[in-house]
Write an enzyme that holds these catalytic residues in place. Structure first.
Site, PDB file in Angstrom:
ATOM      1  N   ASP A 219      77.310 -41.863  62.117  1.00 14.15           N
ATOM      2  CA  ASP A 219      77.866 -43.102  62.648  1.00 14.15           C
ATOM      3  C   ASP A 219      77.457 -43.225  64.121  1.00 14.15           C
ATOM      4  OD1 ASP A 219      80.063 -45.344  62.097  1.00 14.15           O
ATOM      5  OD2 ASP A 219      80.387 -44.565  64.124  1.00 14.15           O
ATOM      6  N   ASN A 227      77.168 -53.887  70.934  1.00 14.89           N
ATOM      7  CA  ASN A 227      77.069 -55.294  70.526  1.00 14.89           C
ATOM      8  C   ASN A 227      77.762 -56.214  71.518  1.00 14.89           C
ATOM      9  OD1 ASN A 227      75.469 -55.278  68.216  1.00 14.89           O
ATOM     10  ND2 ASN A 227      77.183 -54.793  66.856  1.00 14.89           N
ATOM     11  N   ASP A 236      70.790 -54.598  66.721  1.00 16.15           N
ATOM     12  CA  ASP A 236      69.849 -54.444  65.599  1.00 16.15           C
ATOM     13  C   ASP A 236      68.718 -53.490  65.958  1.00 16.15           C
ATOM     14  OD1 ASP A 236      71.340 -56.164  64.080  1.00 16.15           O
ATOM     15  OD2 ASP A 236      69.987 -57.883  64.271  1.00 16.15           O
ATOM     16  N   GLU A 262      76.891 -49.611  61.089  1.00 20.99           N
ATOM     17  CA  GLU A 262      76.200 -48.616  61.907  1.00 20.99           C
ATOM     18  C   GLU A 262      76.250 -47.223  61.286  1.00 20.99           C
ATOM     19  OE1 GLU A 262      80.427 -48.953  63.665  1.00 20.99           O
ATOM     20  OE2 GLU A 262      78.984 -50.191  62.577  1.00 20.99           O
TER      21      GLU A 262
END
Length: 356
Positions: A219, A227, A236, A262
């Site tokens: 993770d 973000n 991304d 993620e």
């Protein structure tokens, strides 16, 4: 004649069959050995291992059949896969489903039939193994049980063949629709559905071969902050970069995929327990040093990952489902997060939760 029905899960069943790469005309010596053995054992005119592929019945192996496929709607096997139990027909001339079937009125003039469904590890019925005669025959309980045992033999061979196929072979077998269903569009690696199918494959193969399987669940740490601070386009790029680092850090036979958001999963066939923690720590270290992308201002955005690891040992009588293994890796990932992130934690499988 009653046409062969279509299972309610047909789309998923067909996708699973396609993924296994079984629909080639290449002969399989082990499956041919099974059909020849069944012919000697039952003394029937015909023995066949069939796969139901879209609108056709494809014979993967057969004895005394002059064709390699027939239309699915006239297939006996299409009826057999609708049930978990074997299907026995002692006299097709007295069965309204088959009395005017072209395979009864014409070649091969089926008069009696016994078929047993063949399933893969995901539980999808791929087809059948069947024995066929041109005269009436009442199949005994022992004969039915024997063909069920042979069907398990077929399933084992099919599982091994699937496990032997490389990732490149598996991907090349997918058409556009299947690729969209199993491949993550952002990274080009397996998606969650593809990972779950491949993990089932590797667990099954390991159980048959008495070999281990290691699993990492990764993770990206504080990904929401990435973000929120730098935008989704940068997010991304981080996901794409991490997937590339993982792929370049592992072996060709290792399987990686994006589990969602993620999160990533790595499947490590044949890896011993001793290096599990070392491999996880090296992966954390590599991503810590190389997992950087530039934001819109050209400044580096540094990221780390947390890893949860578990391991399916060899030589065990119990068999674990993919969901059990993934849950244990997820529990280990939670421990890694709780320990401060940018680290790896290992949690052994809980035998009490294993399937019989």
């Amino acid at each position: 004649m009653k046409p062969a029905p279509i299972p309610a899960n047909e789309m998923a069943r067909q996708t699973s069959l396609n993924t296994m790469g079984l629909l080639s005309i290449e002969r399989d010596p082990e499956l041919d050995r099974i059909t020849k053995f069944a012919k000697r054992l039952f003394g029937t005119d015909i023995v066949a291992i069939s796969l139901l592929d879209n609108d056709r019945q494809f014979f993967k192996s057969h004895v005394n059949l002059s064709v390699s496929e027939t239309s699915r709607d006239i297939s006996f096997c299409g009826h057999t896969v609708m049930h978990d139990a074997p299907m026995a027909v002692s006299d097709t001339h007295k069965d309204e489903r088959f009395i005017d079937n072209p395979l009864v009125t014409g070649d091969p003039k089926i008069r009696s039939y016994l078929g047993v469904p063949i399933s893969n590890e995901q539980g999808y019925k791929l087809g059948t193994i069947c024995v066929i005669d041109s005269h009436t025959r009442n199949f005994s309980d022992d004969e039915i049980a024997t063909l069920q045992d042979i069907a398990h033999w077929v399933e084992t061979v099919i599982a091994l063949r699937y496990s032997e196929r490389s990732q490149k072979q598996l991907v090349s077998d997918l058409d556009t629709a299947q690729r969209d269903a199993l491949i993550d569009t952002l990274t080009g690696i397996w998606n969650r559905r593809g990972l779950e199918e491949l993990l089932e494959r590797e667990i099954s193969s390991a159980h048959i071969r008495n070999t281990p399987v290691g699993i990492f669940m990764l993770d990206i740490d504080h990904f929401k902050r990435v973000n929120d601070t730098h935008g989704h386009l940068v997010g991304d790029k981080v996901i794409q970069g991490i997937s590339e680092i993982i792929a370049s850090s592992l072996r060709d036979q290792d399987i990686i995929g994006r589990f969602g958001g993620e999160e990533f999963v790595c499947i490590l066939p044949g890896v011993r327990l001793d290096p599990i923690m070392f491999l996880g720590e090296k992966l954390c270290q590599t991503i810590r040093h190389l997992g950087k992308v530039s934001n819109k201002n050209g400044d580096p955005v540094e990221v780390t990952v947390s890893i949860g690891a578990t391991w399916v040992p060899p030589h065990i009588k119990t068999k674990y489902s993919s969901s059990q293994v993934l849950q244990m890796a997820d529990d280990a990932l939670y421990q890694a997060k709780k320990a401060g992130r940018d680290t790896v934690c290992y949690k052994p499988l809980d035998v009490d939760r294993a399937l019989d």
